[in-house]
Design a protein around this motif. Structure first.
Motif, PDB file in Angstrom:
ATOM      1  N   GLU B 311      31.512 -49.031 -39.988  1.00  0.00           N
ATOM      2  CA  GLU B 311      32.420 -49.949 -39.310  1.00  0.00           C
ATOM      3  C   GLU B 311      31.644 -51.117 -38.690  1.00  0.00           C
ATOM      4  O   GLU B 311      32.028 -52.278 -38.824  1.00  0.00           O
ATOM      5  N   LEU B 312      30.522 -50.809 -38.024  1.00  0.00           N
ATOM      6  CA  LEU B 312      29.710 -51.878 -37.432  1.00  0.00           C
ATOM      7  C   LEU B 312      29.105 -52.760 -38.522  1.00  0.00           C
ATOM      8  O   LEU B 312      29.054 -53.984 -38.386  1.00  0.00           O
ATOM      9  N   ALA B 313      28.659 -52.135 -39.622  1.00  0.00           N
ATOM     10  CA  ALA B 313      28.075 -52.901 -40.727  1.00  0.00           C
ATOM     11  C   ALA B 313      29.094 -53.898 -41.277  1.00  0.00           C
ATOM     12  O   ALA B 313      28.784 -55.067 -41.528  1.00  0.00           O
ATOM     13  N   LEU B 314      30.323 -53.447 -41.452  1.00  0.00           N
ATOM     14  CA  LEU B 314      31.355 -54.321 -42.010  1.00  0.00           C
ATOM     15  C   LEU B 314      31.792 -55.388 -41.020  1.00  0.00           C
ATOM     16  O   LEU B 314      32.261 -56.456 -41.424  1.00  0.00           O
ATOM     17  N   THR B 315      31.626 -55.119 -39.741  1.00  0.00           N
ATOM     18  CA  THR B 315      31.983 -56.132 -38.747  1.00  0.00           C
ATOM     19  C   THR B 315      31.134 -57.389 -38.944  1.00  0.00           C
ATOM     20  O   THR B 315      31.618 -58.508 -38.797  1.00  0.00           O
ATOM     21  N   ALA B 316      29.861 -57.206 -39.316  1.00  0.00           N
ATOM     22  CA  ALA B 316      29.003 -58.371 -39.583  1.00  0.00           C
ATOM     23  C   ALA B 316      29.574 -59.205 -40.729  1.00  0.00           C
ATOM     24  O   ALA B 316      29.429 -60.431 -40.754  1.00  0.00           O
ATOM     25  N   HIS B 317      30.232 -58.544 -41.671  1.00  0.00           N
ATOM     26  CA  HIS B 317      30.771 -59.273 -42.833  1.00  0.00           C
ATOM     27  C   HIS B 317      32.075 -60.004 -42.525  1.00  0.00           C
ATOM     28  O   HIS B 317      32.651 -60.643 -43.408  1.00  0.00           O
ATOM     29  N   ILE B 318      32.554 -59.894 -41.286  1.00  0.00           N
ATOM     30  CA  ILE B 318      33.696 -60.716 -40.856  1.00  0.00           C
ATOM     31  C   ILE B 318      33.211 -62.122 -40.501  1.00  0.00           C
ATOM     32  O   ILE B 318      33.969 -63.083 -40.544  1.00  0.00           O
ATOM     33  N   VAL B 319      31.907 -62.235 -40.171  1.00  0.00           N
ATOM     34  CA  VAL B 319      31.383 -63.524 -39.671  1.00  0.00           C
ATOM     35  C   VAL B 319      31.638 -64.684 -40.645  1.00  0.00           C
ATOM     36  O   VAL B 319      32.096 -65.742 -40.219  1.00  0.00           O
ATOM     37  N   PRO B 320      31.383 -64.520 -41.965  1.00  0.00           N
ATOM     38  CA  PRO B 320      31.588 -65.673 -42.856  1.00  0.00           C
ATOM     39  C   PRO B 320      32.996 -66.268 -42.818  1.00  0.00           C
ATOM     40  O   PRO B 320      33.149 -67.496 -42.770  1.00  0.00           O
TER      41      PRO B 320
END
Lengths: 122, 334
Positions: B311-320
């Motif tokens: 979940e935390l890993a995918l949160t970074a992929h919200i940034v773009p």
């Protein structure tokens, strides 16, 4: 030569199994992890499809516009610095590059945004 | 909750109230990394109370507010007419070995994806949207100085400028560059609105953090990021694209459930101030930048190995997508 099906095909197949077989068998509160897994595999798959060619192309563009060499990471730092210094605002070429770099990140991480907002990569 | 913990709470509460106390039906509620929540039915003498026990997590590492501080905020908000779960008792840390408090349990659900699709919840969406505006106005009517809220630091400069400077310092030390966020931070700096008097700002007032049932709003939750700031910050946060749970269009701009006009008119009903879409727009841009900075830090918790989590890993992929949205909101498009 690698044996077929290749990695991309396998990831596609895993996504299909998770979506069509695993998800429907789970109670609603257990589906979240599987949905996250499908999302993560999709990101990895898109990065694999694009390979390193895209980043190399970006790096060449960055080097040309910034007038210096360096790795993709180093040139991105330099671009960030130029922007913070206010030197991109009136530079159409840098603005266009910033847009393209960002668009590309979205295409890998969240292509659904591009569909929702009717944006295309080109 | 372990048996001895339940008993410790019963003994402590009996001592505090002078009445016989029994806890029934204690069960875990979804909480988060920062705290854990338990539902409990409390027999207090002849009274039956549906309650929630909210504890600091055993391994709390966050810089968000403690339970004791959150309890003080809940009391202040409750006293000002904000719809919050009624605060009951602040626990003694010696009882459980960590801070906790007990509040009344609100009815309904907070699940955002459910709320935006299930129209049997809070059927009158314009009314719900206006009520969110009224709730925010009541929160903002709380202003410093307040002895009961003295744990909230009073910012010495414009809160938006403070955010811009903190974000730049963070990005300077981070391992990856974020050119689009730099662009957005410059826009925030260039368009800084005049400083208004400080007021209490919830700072996480969004769909997913308030509860509704069939009749409407039942509770505003999650006061752990509350601070003295600028009132329109909360309105911008609630209108940001990030909290629409897949809904699109202006009719769903407010948390996926309503129109900005309804939010603003509800806000004016209580505060006497009708915000304009253009002044809130600044804080919508601000919201996307603030969420992007939080998402980077969430992703880093995974990336650094401190807390491996998909979940935390995918949160970074919200940034773009936040970056692209920020570029579009600030006049940079293709």
């Amino acid at each position: 030569m690698r044996i077929q099906p290749d990695g991309i095909n396998l990831l596609d197949t895993v996504i299909k199994v998770l979506r069509d077989e695993v998800l429907p068998s789970l109670a609603a509160e257990q589906q979240y992890s599987v949905r996250m897994a499908i999302n993560a595999i999709g990101i990895a798959r898109r990065q694999l499809v694009r390979g390193d060619a895209g980043e190399a192309q970006e790096q060449a563009l960055l080097a040309e516009l910034l007038g210096t060499g360096g790795s993709h990471a180093e040139l991105s730092w330099l671009l960030a610095q130029r922007i913070r210094d206010g030197r991109a605002k009136d530079n159409p070429a840098l603005r266009k590059l910033l847009w393209q770099l960002t668009l590309q990140r979205v295409a890998e991480s969240a292509p659904r945004y591009l569909q929702q907002e009717n944006l295309s990569l080109l | 909750m372990q048996q001895h913990e339940q008993q410790a709470i019963e003994n402590w509460l009996a001592g505090k109230t002078g009445k016989p106390v029994a806890l029934h039906n204690v069960r875990s509620l979804s909480g988060g990394a920062i705290q854990e929540n338990w539902a409990a039915d409390i027999d207090l003498g002849d009274e039956k109370i549906e309650a929630v026990i909210r504890c600091d997590a055993p391994s709390s590492v966050s810089d968000s507010l403690s339970r004791g501080q959150e309890f003080a905020l809940l009391k202040a908000a409750f006293a000002n007419g904000v719809t919050v779960p009624g605060p009951l008792w602040l626990g003694d840390a010696a009882v459980l070995g960590r801070e906790f408090f007990i509040m009344r349990r609100a009815a309904g659900t907070a699940a955002g994806h459910k709320l935006v699709r299930d129209l049997s919840l809070a059927k009158d969406r314009p009314a719900l949207t206006r009520q969110l505006g009224r709730e925010l106005a009541r929160i903002h009517s709380i202003t410093p100085p307040r002895d009961d809220l003295d744990f909230l630091a009073v910012p010495e400069q414009h809160p938006a400028l403070l955010f811009i400077e903190e974000s730049r310092r963070f990005l300077d030390d981070y391992h990856s560059a974020f050119p689009a966020l730099e662009w957005g931070l410059n826009w925030l700096e260039d368009h800084l609105p005049a400083l208004e008097p400080l007021c209490l700002v919830h700072r996480d007032f969004r769909t997913g953090n308030y509860m509704v049932d069939g009749s409407g709003l039942t509770a505003v939750l999650d006061w752990e990021f509350t601070a003295w700031s600028q009132p329109l910050e909360d309105l911008g946060w609630l209108c940001a694209r990030c909290w629409r749970f897949g809904q699109s269009g202006d009719e769903h701009a407010v948390g996926g459930i309503g129109k900005r006009d309804d939010l603003f008119s509800g806000y004016a009903e209580v505060s006497g101030r009708l915000p304009s879409a253009s002044e809130v727009y600044y804080w919508e841009v601000f919201a996307h930048l603030r969420w992007a900075m939080i998402a980077i830090k969430q992703g880093e918790r995974h990336l650094s190995g401190a807390e491996p989590s998909l979940e935390l890993a995918l949160t970074a992929h919200i940034v773009p997508e936040l970056e692209l949205h920020i570029l579009r909101m600030t006049g940079l498009e293709g």
